[in-house]
Every structure is written in structure tokens, then in C-alpha cells.
Design an enzyme around this catalytic site. Structure first.
Site, PDB file in Angstrom:
ATOM      1  CE  LYS A  13      46.352  41.046  33.014  1.00 37.99           C
ATOM      2  NZ  LYS A  13      46.418  40.344  31.711  1.00 37.99           N
ATOM      3  CE1 TYR A  27      35.318  23.660  61.843  1.00 35.01           C
ATOM      4  CE2 TYR A  27      36.830  25.208  60.807  1.00 35.01           C
ATOM      5  CZ  TYR A  27      35.758  24.955  61.646  1.00 35.01           C
ATOM      6  OH  TYR A  27      35.130  25.989  62.282  1.00 35.01           O
TER       7      TYR A  27
HETATM    8  C1  PLP Z   1      47.726  40.277  31.385  1.00 33.82           C
HETATM    9  C2  PLP Z   1      48.302  40.500  30.055  1.00 33.82           C
HETATM   10  C3  PLP Z   1      49.689  40.644  29.908  1.00 33.82           C
HETATM   11  C4  PLP Z   1      50.647  40.464  31.044  1.00 33.82           C
HETATM   12  O1  PLP Z   1      50.848  39.086  31.269  1.00 33.82           O
HETATM   13  P1  PLP Z   1      51.884  38.587  32.364  1.00 33.82           P
HETATM   14  O2  PLP Z   1      51.919  37.114  32.186  1.00 33.82           O
HETATM   15  O3  PLP Z   1      51.316  38.972  33.687  1.00 33.82           O
HETATM   16  O4  PLP Z   1      53.154  39.270  32.067  1.00 33.82           O
HETATM   17  C5  PLP Z   1      50.174  40.915  28.650  1.00 33.82           C
HETATM   18  N1  PLP Z   1      49.341  41.050  27.595  1.00 33.82           N
HETATM   19  C6  PLP Z   1      48.016  40.905  27.705  1.00 33.82           C
HETATM   20  C7  PLP Z   1      47.168  41.045  26.503  1.00 33.82           C
HETATM   21  C8  PLP Z   1      47.445  40.625  28.934  1.00 33.82           C
HETATM   22  O5  PLP Z   1      46.115  40.489  29.034  1.00 33.82           O
END
Ligand code: PLP
Length: 361
Positions: free
Chosen positions: A35, A253
Site C-alpha cells: 500500500k 532560522y
Molecule cells: C498496513 C497494514 C499491514 C502491514 O502493517 P505493517 O506494520 O507495516 O507490517 C497489515 N495489515 C493491515 C490491515 C494493514 O493495513
């Protein structure tokens, strides 16, 4: 010459990290979670490193199309399911498996015309309180799905809130086991933290996200060296100036850093407009020519400054590693600058800015 900053993506390190997950839970099938454009890496750029996975999990339908266009024939899972009824047409066309976490998704399936029944992952809200059916509603949702000709196998899924910390997963597993006790179907429970820290969990499918991208899900309790993970993204730049400070001189800054003694600093061609976190204060680690140094003063849009005391030979053009692989086999885990900025590796890799040129290496 373009501005001297670039990101490197290391697909073989992704493959290594997935193999580490596989070794941790050898009996489970492995979803590679891609994702958010593979956590900012670019799905196409890491694709060669994903080949050992049993499936690819993601959220966005356009990303699912990209994965199929790359030639991926194994399962693809939509972790949030479909967002409207029409999306089911794409699921049928591309053979996408999808999560079902609320009633309307079941209604849409019941009205969907398809020759090929769909594989679904029915999500239980076991305590995260984000997505999923409440324990009291789960079994009737299962029965509704099971009665639909549009539905093939039903798998059972939940997501942990505290797999990375002291609360652990026990309470959520107890809810999941109780609600699903006699239901048939494959189970999918573990995220990265659970894969590494809760290896004995019974789960047919695990969902490996952050560990694939070389960040420790439970940093700073454990770092990537502890888990045998490798960085998959390097952000590197060069020094574009040096300055010799006298006692009392300030940097950047807000004049937030003041030299106590004579101090040589370097100015790095990397700022928050490249995705480096502005909240990383003085003292954040970076590598200059592979040697650990620390930042001084505020991060600005296009530049940040480093104390060059540990590396007197540094000059304009010296290589600066913000995270990832440095020269001569040196490493700086993305978790270190993330922690210095009060955030997590996930956020830095996802926030790599569009203007940074990216190469695969
Ligand atoms: C993003 C996600 C994962 C992966 O999580 P990580 O902590 O990056 O391993 C697993 N299951 C779901 C439903 C997610 O949305």
C-alpha cells in the site's frame, strides 16, 4: 549538474527482508503489503524483490491494476475492501480478493453480477476499533456472506493495535478465537510486529509491511540489526558549503543552535521539501563520508547543517547519508532520524518528496 540529492531503492534488500519474515513464520503464507505505493518506494521499483511472496496486499484499486499490469498472477488482496459497488467489477475482472468489513460491502456483493465467485476476507474488529465487524455482529455477517452465490471462500481476518509493544496481542487473539472458534476458513492475523515478536500465533496468512522496507516495527526496543533486516531506501545528498563558526555564532532560522567553541559545519542539499522531517532537531544522526555526525540547527526547506567535528576531511561534494546505505558498507537505519523527529520510519519513507530523483540500485 542537478541538485546533488537522490534516493536509491534496493529491491534485493526487500527480497532479503521478506525471506527474514518467511524464516520467522515458516508455516504461514506471506502477503507482501505494498500500500501507499510500496511505502513510498514505488511498486514498480520494488517489484523484483516481491517475487517470493504468496500474495500482494494493498488498498487502492489503481495500485491493484498496476500490480496486475506488471504480470503478478498470484493473489492480490484489497485490505480495506471495495469503496463502492462499482469497484466489484474490477475485482471480478482482475481476480482481486477483498476484505469485507461493513454491511454495505455485503449488500454490494449480493447485487453484483459475476461468473466468478469472489474470495473474501471477513474482518473482525477485535479491539483496534478502526475497521471490522464488532464481535457481536461478526457471525451473522459470515452467515450472510456464506449464503451469497457471489462469494467463494471466506477467510477470517483481524488487525493488531499493540503487536509492537508491551500490551501485546493476547486480548485481541482471545476475542478473535472466541468469535471464530468453529468457523471454517483461513486465518490472517499478523502484521510485521506480530511476525517478528509473536511467532507462535496460529495464522495461515501473515501481512508483512514495514519489515519488508527495512524498518524495525518495535524500534527503539529493537533495531533492524537485531531482526536481521536491511535498509531498502537510501536518501543521500552532498555538502554544498562549509562554514567555520566562532563561539557565539548561530546556525539557521530562529538561531536555534549556538556554537560554544570554534566549530566547522557542513551545509547539506536536503531539506523538508525533500521529505526530511523538519521536526528533527539538533543532534539527529547523519553520515558524512560514512562517518556518524549530527545535525545542528533547524532543518530548512532545501538545506540542513551538520557538525563536521568527526570528519575534518569533509568538503564541498562530500557524500551525506540521511538514511539507508552509506559508503564502505556503512548504514543508518531510517528509524534513527524518524525517532529524532518524534515519528516512525513508515512516515519518512512514505513522505519522500516528488522532487527527489529515484534510482534502483
Ligand atoms: C498496513 C497494514 C499491514 C502491514 O502493517 P505493517 O506494520 O507495516 O507490517 C497489515 N495489515 C493491515 C490491515 C494493514 O493495513
Amino acid at each position: 549538474m542537478p541538485r546533488p540529492i537522490e534516493a536509491l531503492i534496493h529491491p534485493e534488500a526487500v527480497a532479503h527482508n521478506l525471506a527474514t519474515a518467511r524464516a520467522a513464520v515458516p508455516d504461514a503464507k506471506l502477503w507482501a503489503v505494498v500500500k501507499a505505493n510500496a511505502y513510498g518506494h514505488g511498486i514498480e521499483r520494488v517489484y523484483s524483490g516481491l517475487q517470493s511472496a504468496d500474495g500482494i496486499a494493498l488498498l487502492d484499486l489503481a495500485e491493484a491494476e498496476r500490480v496486475r499490469a506488471l504480470g503478478w498472477r498470484k493473489p492480490v488482496l484489497l485490505l480495506e475492501g471495495v469503496f463502492e459497488a462499482r469497484d466489484l467489477e474490477l475485482c471480478s475482472r482482475l481476480n482481486l480478493w477483498h476484505a469485507v468489513h461493513h454491511d454495505a460491502q455485503i449488500d454490494w456483493l449480493g447485487a453484483h453480477k459475476t461468473h466468478q465467485p469472489h474470495r473474501v476476507f471477513l474482518k473482525l474488529n477485535s479491539g483496534m476499533n478502526r475497521l471490522g465487524f464488532a464481535p457481536s455482529a461478526y457471525r451473522s455477517a459470515w452467515a450472510r456472506l456464506n449464503a451469497l452465490p457471489q462469494v467463494d471462500e471466506i477467510s477470517l481476518m483481524t488487525h493488531f493495535a499493540d503487536a509492537d509493544g508491551p500490551n501485546g496481542v493476547e486480548a485481541q487473539v482471545a476475542v478473535f478465537d472466541e468469535v471464530t472458534r468453529d468457523l471454517p476458513g483461513e486465518r490472517s492475523l499478523s502484521n510485521s510486529a506480530a511476525i517478528l515478536r509473536h511467532r507462535a500465533l496460529k495464522t495461515d496468512w501473515v501481512r508483512a509491511g514495514i519489515l519488508s522496507y527495512g524498518s524495525a516495527p518495535d524500534y527503539p526496543e529493537h533495531d533492524i540489526a537485531h531482526w536481521g533486516l536491511q535498509p531498502t531506501m537510501t536518501l543521500r545528498a552532498q555538502l554544498i558549503a562549509t562554514q567555520q563558526l566562532q563561539p557565539g555564532d548561530t546556525v539557521g532560522y530562529g538561531s536555534r543552535f549556538r556554537a560554544e567553541a570554534p566549530l566547522r559545519i557542513g551545509v547539506v542539499a536536503c531539506g523538508y521539501a525533500d521529505g526530511y522531517p523538519r521536526l528533527a532537531g539538533s543532534g539527529t544522526p547523519v553520515l558524512v563520508d560514512g562517518i556518524r555526525c549530527t545535525t545542528v540547527g533547524r532543518v530548512s526547506m532545501d538545506m540542513l547543517a551538520v557538525d563536521l567535528t568527526p570528519v575534518p576531511a569533509a568538503r564541498v561534494g562530500s557524500e551525506v547519508t540521511l538514511w539507508g546505505r552509506g559508503p564502505h558498507g556503512t548504514l543508518l537505519a531510517i528509524d534513527e532520524p524518524a525517532a529524532a523527529a518524534g515519528t516512525i520510519g513508515y512516515e519518512l519513507m512514505c513522505a519522500l518528496a516528488q522532487r527527489v530523483p529515484v534510482r534502483i540500485e
